[in-house]
Write an enzyme that holds these catalytic residues in place. Structure first.
Site, PDB file in Angstrom:
ATOM      1  N   ASP A 224       2.821  -4.293   8.212  1.00 58.88           N
ATOM      2  CA  ASP A 224       1.398  -3.700   7.918  1.00 58.88           C
ATOM      3  C   ASP A 224       0.251  -4.584   8.091  1.00 58.88           C
ATOM      4  O   ASP A 224       0.079  -5.673   7.434  1.00 58.88           O
ATOM      5  CB  ASP A 224       1.707  -2.955   6.622  1.00 58.88           C
TER       6      ASP A 224
ATOM      7  N   GLN B 211      -4.900  -5.283   6.738  1.00 57.39           N
ATOM      8  CA  GLN B 211      -5.497  -6.444   6.196  1.00 57.39           C
ATOM      9  C   GLN B 211      -5.722  -7.748   6.667  1.00 57.39           C
ATOM     10  O   GLN B 211      -6.449  -8.692   6.331  1.00 57.39           O
ATOM     11  CB  GLN B 211      -5.343  -6.393   4.721  1.00 57.39           C
TER      12      GLN B 211
ATOM     13  N   HIS C 204       0.898  -1.198  -0.128  1.00 53.74           N
ATOM     14  CA  HIS C 204       0.025  -0.070  -0.229  1.00 53.74           C
ATOM     15  C   HIS C 204       0.645   1.247  -0.031  1.00 53.74           C
ATOM     16  O   HIS C 204       2.048   1.269   0.543  1.00 53.74           O
ATOM     17  CB  HIS C 204      -0.877   0.074   1.294  1.00 53.74           C
TER      18      HIS C 204
ATOM     19  N   LYS D 125     -11.175  -1.143   9.767  1.00 53.31           N
ATOM     20  CA  LYS D 125     -11.363  -2.339   8.779  1.00 53.31           C
ATOM     21  C   LYS D 125     -11.921  -3.605   9.887  1.00 53.31           C
ATOM     22  O   LYS D 125     -11.768  -4.631   9.219  1.00 53.31           O
ATOM     23  CB  LYS D 125     -10.083  -2.673   8.283  1.00 53.31           C
TER      24      LYS D 125
ATOM     25  N   CYS E 139      -4.606   2.311  -3.808  1.00 54.91           N
ATOM     26  CA  CYS E 139      -3.500   2.833  -3.300  1.00 54.91           C
ATOM     27  C   CYS E 139      -2.261   1.953  -3.412  1.00 54.91           C
ATOM     28  O   CYS E 139      -1.518   1.703  -2.566  1.00 54.91           O
ATOM     29  CB  CYS E 139      -3.852   3.048  -1.738  1.00 54.91           C
TER      30      CYS E 139
END
Length: 407
Positions: A198, A201, A121, A224, A361
């Site tokens: 990260d 997700q 991202h 999220k 993104c």
């Protein structure tokens, strides 16, 4: 788990869009919120809205208990060792930027390496680009396999003794690739580098254990994972966080202020300048309660089944190009031949189906895929196979519509 029963706990999903029942397939961008999260935040504002930590009155004490109680819920949720390792921030982007600006700028110099991947991202690319420019460090990329996965052999070739930071997404927001973070962390540590993950997700969709992963920093966002927008978490190993300087100054992070110098409070408050995100943290805590009641293992299993079902159904649609590996997280990214993804999303919206279209993104990844944009359907605990069927029917209608247009 019963996705239909779970769906009933999300008020926003009980509506019609353009004359059709809403089919929400955009949870990778932001998830919807269950009634328990909405009510927890509403209760804070109605019953004990107050600033935290410094006040000695009753409302202040209740607000502090709610805010710090949420921190402890986060610690248990990702199995951090110490409460001081949980920092509330605006989201994943802010968390990664904080690591890059504080740790990166102080610990990198010319000749050092930062290693990331082309699937990242933008929020896990640009901070490292900027740090590399300031420090003289070199930014390197681990190559991708044809299916969008990463080979550990390529990791070993790319990460060297000059590498100081490896930063990578756990799950790709475009391809659904689930990266072998634990093994990559081991390779990073063997070369003397730290590992930044990260988790935007991954955290909503699978059980995360930061001690088992052994990563040095881990970032994720509440919105999220059934929580509110504007709040997220930076996990960092205590020894590293103690070495780092804050990047925002004022408010609760202050210990003592003189005319020409100041000192900072201890962790975790050192990194939480200003009035913190109180209602957001309380909402995140409620979201964690909600997800744990259902069970992260159940959610992961449900989403993998949906993703495989979607892959099978979409593969039967003529002219469909699907991106990413066969084994993936709960999303499918695709294009229809001769139809722009924005047109696909627009036609689907007329059927009440919400998908995402664009570069997500991830422009370097789009370039690697040799496309300008894609459409993406992403699933969560409230989605069903019927949602996938409606998506497929909508895509067939889209093909027919544009086929007629081009005749």
């Amino acid at each position: 788990m019963d996705a239909k029963l779970i769906r009933e706990q999300f008020p926003i999903l009980n509506q019609h869009v353009n004359g059709h029942p809403l089919v929400y397939l955009d949870s990778a961008a932001t998830s919807q919120k269950p009634r328990s999260v909405i009510e927890a935040m509403d209760k804070y504002y109605r019953e004990y809205n107050s600033n935290v930590h410094r006040g000695v009155h009753t409302l202040g004490t209740r607000a502090t208990d709610g805010y710090e109680g949420a921190r402890e819920k986060v610690r248990k949720f990702i199995n951090a060792d110490k409460i001081e390792e949980i920092i509330f921030m605006r989201g994943t982007t802010t968390a990664i930027n904080t690591v890059a600006s504080s740790y990166g700028r102080e610990n990198l110099s010319e000749g050092d390496e930062i290693v990331i991947t082309p699937m990242e991202h933008h929020s896990n690319i640009i901070p490292w680009q900027q740090v590399a420019k300031v420090t003289g460090a070199t930014l390197k990329y681990i190559p991708l396999q044809e299916d969008g996965t990463i080979s550990l052999d390529d990791v070993r070739k790319t990460v060297t003794k000059q590498t100081k930071i490896v930063s990578m997404m756990y799950v790709s927001n475009v391809l659904g690739t689930i990266n072998p973070i634990k093994e990559i962390t081991k390779i990073a540590h063997e070369n003397g580098a730290i590992m930044v993950v990260d988790g935007a997700q991954s955290t909503p969709h699978m059980k995360v254990d930061v001690q088992d992963l052994d990563c040095d920093f881990y970032a994720f966002s509440a919105h999220k994972m059934c929580g509110p927008t504007g709040v997220g978490v930076l996990y960092g190993k205590k020894a590293l966080l103690e070495q780092m300087e804050p990047v925002e100054f004022g408010g609760e992070m202050i210990d003592f202020v003189d005319l020409y110098d100041s000192t900072w409070k201890e962790l975790p408050w050192k990194f939480e300048g200003g009035t913190p995100i109180i209602a957001g943290a309380i909402g995140l805590g409620a979201a964690i309660d909600f997800l744990e009641e259902i069970g992260l293992d159940n959610i992961e299993q449900h989403e993998h089944k949906l993703a495989q079902y979607a892959l099978n159904r979409l593969s039967d649609v003529e002219g469909m190009e699907i991106y990413g590996p066969k084994v993936r997280a709960g999303l499918v990214t695709f294009n229809i031949a001769d139809v722009h993804p924005h047109d696909v999303a627009t036609v689907l919206d007329t059927e009440g189906i919400a998908v995402r279209a664009g570069h997500h993104c991830a422009q370097p990844l789009m370039k690697w895929l040799n496309v300008s944009a894609t459409a993406r359907a992403s699933f969560y605990l409230y989605n069903t196979e019927q949602d996938v069927d409606l998506l497929v029917n909508g895509l067939i209608k889209t093909k027919e519509y544009f086929g007629d247009v081009f005749i």
